[in-house]
Scaffold this motif. Structure first.
Motif, PDB file in Angstrom:
ATOM      1  N   ARG A  45      -5.746   8.234   8.181  1.00 25.48           N
ATOM      2  CA  ARG A  45      -5.435   7.364   7.062  1.00 25.48           C
ATOM      3  C   ARG A  45      -4.684   8.172   6.007  1.00 25.48           C
ATOM      4  N   GLU A  46      -3.599   7.601   5.492  1.00 26.21           N
ATOM      5  CA  GLU A  46      -2.780   8.344   4.536  1.00 26.21           C
ATOM      6  C   GLU A  46      -2.582   7.568   3.244  1.00 26.21           C
ATOM      7  N   PHE A  47      -2.421   8.329   2.195  1.00 27.37           N
ATOM      8  CA  PHE A  47      -2.195   7.767   0.871  1.00 27.37           C
ATOM      9  C   PHE A  47      -0.835   7.103   0.781  1.00 27.37           C
ATOM     10  N   VAL A  48      -0.789   5.960   0.077  1.00 27.38           N
ATOM     11  CA  VAL A  48       0.469   5.267  -0.154  1.00 27.38           C
ATOM     12  C   VAL A  48       0.790   5.215  -1.652  1.00 27.38           C
ATOM     13  N   ALA A  49      -0.145   4.677  -2.443  1.00 28.22           N
ATOM     14  CA  ALA A  49       0.090   4.537  -3.884  1.00 28.22           C
ATOM     15  C   ALA A  49      -1.243   4.362  -4.594  1.00 28.22           C
ATOM     16  N   VAL A  50      -1.252   4.715  -5.876  1.00 27.86           N
ATOM     17  CA  VAL A  50      -2.453   4.550  -6.689  1.00 27.86           C
ATOM     18  C   VAL A  50      -2.044   4.145  -8.090  1.00 27.86           C
ATOM     19  N   ILE A  51      -2.911   3.383  -8.747  1.00 27.12           N
ATOM     20  CA  ILE A  51      -2.656   2.950 -10.113  1.00 27.12           C
ATOM     21  C   ILE A  51      -3.925   3.129 -10.936  1.00 27.12           C
ATOM     22  N   SER A  52      -3.761   3.616 -12.150  1.00 21.48           N
ATOM     23  CA  SER A  52      -4.906   3.830 -13.027  1.00 21.48           C
ATOM     24  C   SER A  52      -5.482   2.504 -13.501  1.00 21.48           C
ATOM     25  N   TRP A  53      -6.632   2.566 -14.135  1.00 17.57           N
ATOM     26  CA  TRP A  53      -7.312   1.343 -14.547  1.00 17.57           C
ATOM     27  C   TRP A  53      -6.469   0.556 -15.545  1.00 17.57           C
ATOM     28  N   SER A  54      -5.699   1.255 -16.373  1.00 21.82           N
ATOM     29  CA  SER A  54      -4.873   0.568 -17.369  1.00 21.82           C
ATOM     30  C   SER A  54      -3.522   0.141 -16.821  1.00 21.82           C
ATOM     31  N   GLY A  55      -3.163   0.692 -15.665  1.00 22.05           N
ATOM     32  CA  GLY A  55      -1.836   0.435 -15.125  1.00 22.05           C
ATOM     33  C   GLY A  55      -0.788   1.389 -15.653  1.00 22.05           C
ATOM     34  N   GLY A  56      -1.190   2.296 -16.546  1.00 20.00           N
ATOM     35  CA  GLY A  56      -0.233   3.176 -17.176  1.00 20.00           C
ATOM     36  C   GLY A  56       0.185   4.370 -16.347  1.00 20.00           C
ATOM     37  N   ARG A  57      -0.559   4.653 -15.297  1.00 17.13           N
ATOM     38  CA  ARG A  57      -0.211   5.790 -14.445  1.00 17.13           C
ATOM     39  C   ARG A  57      -0.192   5.343 -13.003  1.00 17.13           C
ATOM     40  N   THR A  58       0.883   5.699 -12.321  1.00 19.07           N
ATOM     41  CA  THR A  58       1.014   5.414 -10.903  1.00 19.07           C
ATOM     42  C   THR A  58       1.504   6.661 -10.180  1.00 19.07           C
ATOM     43  N   ILE A  59       1.095   6.796  -8.940  1.00 20.08           N
ATOM     44  CA  ILE A  59       1.559   7.878  -8.067  1.00 20.08           C
ATOM     45  C   ILE A  59       1.907   7.265  -6.721  1.00 20.08           C
ATOM     46  N   TYR A  60       2.991   7.752  -6.124  1.00 22.77           N
ATOM     47  CA  TYR A  60       3.426   7.258  -4.825  1.00 22.77           C
ATOM     48  C   TYR A  60       3.560   8.414  -3.839  1.00 22.77           C
ATOM     49  N   ALA A  61       3.305   8.117  -2.583  1.00 19.02           N
ATOM     50  CA  ALA A  61       3.618   9.074  -1.537  1.00 19.02           C
ATOM     51  C   ALA A  61       5.139   9.233  -1.468  1.00 19.02           C
ATOM     52  N   ASP A  62       5.586  10.427  -1.127  1.00 22.08           N
ATOM     53  CA  ASP A  62       7.032  10.670  -1.056  1.00 22.08           C
ATOM     54  C   ASP A  62       7.715   9.718  -0.073  1.00 22.08           C
ATOM     55  N   SER A  63       6.992   9.358   0.970  1.00 26.59           N
ATOM     56  CA  SER A  63       7.584   8.524   2.021  1.00 26.59           C
ATOM     57  C   SER A  63       7.880   7.097   1.559  1.00 26.59           C
ATOM     58  N   VAL A  64       7.270   6.660   0.447  1.00 28.74           N
ATOM     59  CA  VAL A  64       7.477   5.280  -0.010  1.00 28.74           C
ATOM     60  C   VAL A  64       8.106   5.222  -1.401  1.00 28.74           C
ATOM     61  N   LYS A  65       8.273   6.368  -2.027  1.00 28.73           N
ATOM     62  CA  LYS A  65       8.804   6.402  -3.396  1.00 28.73           C
ATOM     63  C   LYS A  65      10.174   5.755  -3.447  1.00 28.73           C
ATOM     64  N   GLY A  66      10.363   4.884  -4.419  1.00 30.78           N
ATOM     65  CA  GLY A  66      11.627   4.177  -4.577  1.00 30.78           C
ATOM     66  C   GLY A  66      11.714   2.892  -3.768  1.00 30.78           C
TER      67      GLY A  66
END
Length: 124
Positions: A45-66
């Motif tokens: 299982r691999e990470f794709v994306a995450v969002i903070s509780w407020s929505g103010g911070r997001t992180i994406y896996a390089d493979s899906v960024k953009g």
């Protein structure tokens, strides 16, 4: 206890788009970090994306960024994953996951609750 239910998966041609949705219930959703992960046959299982509780911070896996965008609506207790320019290598079962936290994390073992998953298949 938190319950998560994913929807929106399906079959799409390469270059197409899908929008996944995850509906949460059981707790005050706004205090929870929400993540999307995926697992292809024979792979971890691999990470794709995450969002903070407020929505103010997001992180994406390089493979899906953009190409992918994660968003959430705390009033509706939902988190979405808009997937554009899909590729055959995006084919997997997609899971949403959550943990009550003020900080985000990309490690699947960090999350406490998981949905049942929704299949995304991208044909070439």
């Amino acid at each position: 206890q938190v319950q998560l239910v994913e929807s929106g998966g399906g079959l799409v041609q390469a270059g197409g788009s899908l929008r996944l949705s995850c509906a949460a219930s059981g707790r005050t959703f706004s205090n929870y970090v929400m993540g999307w992960f995926r697992q292809a046959p024979g792979k971890d299982r691999e990470f794709v994306a995450v969002i903070s509780w407020s929505g103010g911070r997001t992180i994406y896996a390089d493979s899906v960024k953009g190409r992918f965008t994660i968003s959430r609506d705390n009033a509706k207790n939902t988190v979405d994953l808009q997937m554009n320019s899909l590729k055959p290598e995006d084919t997997a079962v997609y899971y949403c996951a959550t943990r009550r936290s003020a900080v985000v994390n990309t490690a699947p073992e960090w999350y406490d609750y998981w949905g049942q998953g929704t299949q995304v298949t991208v044909s070439s």
